[in-house]
Design a protein around this motif. Structure first.
Motif, PDB file in Angstrom:
ATOM      1  N   VAL A 177       0.842  -1.194   0.000  1.00  0.00           N
ATOM      2  CA  VAL A 177       0.000   0.000   0.000  1.00  0.00           C
ATOM      3  C   VAL A 177       0.875   1.241   0.000  1.00  0.00           C
ATOM      4  O   VAL A 177       0.625   2.192  -0.742  1.00  0.00           O
ATOM      5  CB  VAL A 177      -0.947  -0.026   1.226  1.00  0.00           C
ATOM      6  CG1 VAL A 177      -1.659   1.308   1.398  1.00  0.00           C
ATOM      7  CG2 VAL A 177      -1.953  -1.167   1.106  1.00  0.00           C
TER       8      VAL A 177
ATOM      9  N   LEU B 266      -4.385  -1.633  -4.573  1.00  0.00           N
ATOM     10  CA  LEU B 266      -4.576  -1.381  -3.142  1.00  0.00           C
ATOM     11  C   LEU B 266      -5.442  -2.472  -2.522  1.00  0.00           C
ATOM     12  O   LEU B 266      -5.168  -2.930  -1.410  1.00  0.00           O
ATOM     13  CB  LEU B 266      -5.220  -0.007  -2.914  1.00  0.00           C
ATOM     14  CG  LEU B 266      -4.317   1.195  -3.103  1.00  0.00           C
ATOM     15  CD1 LEU B 266      -5.136   2.480  -3.116  1.00  0.00           C
ATOM     16  CD2 LEU B 266      -3.246   1.245  -2.021  1.00  0.00           C
TER      17      LEU B 266
ATOM     18  N   ALA C  18      -4.242  -4.938   0.485  1.00  0.00           N
ATOM     19  CA  ALA C  18      -4.907  -4.483   1.715  1.00  0.00           C
ATOM     20  C   ALA C  18      -4.641  -5.361   2.927  1.00  0.00           C
ATOM     21  O   ALA C  18      -4.529  -4.865   4.039  1.00  0.00           O
ATOM     22  CB  ALA C  18      -6.407  -4.365   1.486  1.00  0.00           C
TER      23      ALA C  18
ATOM     24  N   LEU D  42      -6.568   4.387   5.665  1.00  0.00           N
ATOM     25  CA  LEU D  42      -5.891   5.056   4.556  1.00  0.00           C
ATOM     26  C   LEU D  42      -6.268   6.515   4.383  1.00  0.00           C
ATOM     27  O   LEU D  42      -5.511   7.272   3.790  1.00  0.00           O
ATOM     28  CB  LEU D  42      -6.143   4.287   3.266  1.00  0.00           C
ATOM     29  CG  LEU D  42      -5.523   2.895   3.242  1.00  0.00           C
ATOM     30  CD1 LEU D  42      -5.879   2.185   1.952  1.00  0.00           C
ATOM     31  CD2 LEU D  42      -4.026   2.966   3.413  1.00  0.00           C
TER      32      LEU D  42
ATOM     33  N   LEU E  90     -10.562  -2.996   0.573  1.00  0.00           N
ATOM     34  CA  LEU E  90      -9.973  -2.138   1.600  1.00  0.00           C
ATOM     35  C   LEU E  90     -10.881  -2.068   2.826  1.00  0.00           C
ATOM     36  O   LEU E  90     -10.417  -2.137   3.966  1.00  0.00           O
ATOM     37  CB  LEU E  90      -9.716  -0.731   1.052  1.00  0.00           C
ATOM     38  CG  LEU E  90      -8.609  -0.610   0.012  1.00  0.00           C
ATOM     39  CD1 LEU E  90      -8.644   0.773  -0.644  1.00  0.00           C
ATOM     40  CD2 LEU E  90      -7.253  -0.886   0.623  1.00  0.00           C
TER      41      LEU E  90
END
Length: 121
Positions: free
Chosen positions: A34, A60, A64, A74, A111
């Motif tokens: 990330v 991402l 994650a 984030l 995420l």
């Protein structure tokens, strides 16, 4: 600010300022954490296009669950906030096709499932 200067931009995800769109995409695909993905976003935020945004969210989502040194949530990261702004701006301009939207939403869902961001309904 032209090319040249202090020895050139170099190669690799952290030094992508003077590269073309294809290289930015390649660096994003190579980035395994990330933190690295968001660094690429921060360094290149003014050159990113809808494909980069889609690729960033896709990667991402894949990264994650891995442990890395990025913030747990984030939205604390400036690069992630830049990515969200770009996502909104491209959406307002109608620049995404179905595949881009699917990649972005899938990345966001991953995420969220990993506890890396909160999604409000």
């Amino acid at each position: 600010a032209g090319r040249g200067g202090r020895g050139g931009a170099g190669r690799g995800p952290g030094k992508t300022r003077d590269v073309g769109p294809g290289m930015i995409t390649a660096y994003m695909k190579e980035a395994m954490t990330v933190e690295k993905i968001l660094k690429i976003v921060r360094v290149n935020r003014h050159a990113l296009n809808r494909i980069h945004v889609s690729t960033a969210f896709n990667n991402l989502g894949k990264a994650a669950k891995r442990q890395d040194s990025s913030p747990r949530h984030l939205t604390e990261d400036a690069g992630f906030r830049d990515l969200l702004r770009l996502t909104r701006d491209f959406a307002k301009k109608g620049q995404y096709d179905a595949r881009h939207v699917a990649n972005i939403l899938h990345g966001i869902a991953k995420l969220h499932a990993a506890g890396r961001m909160q999604v409000r309904g």
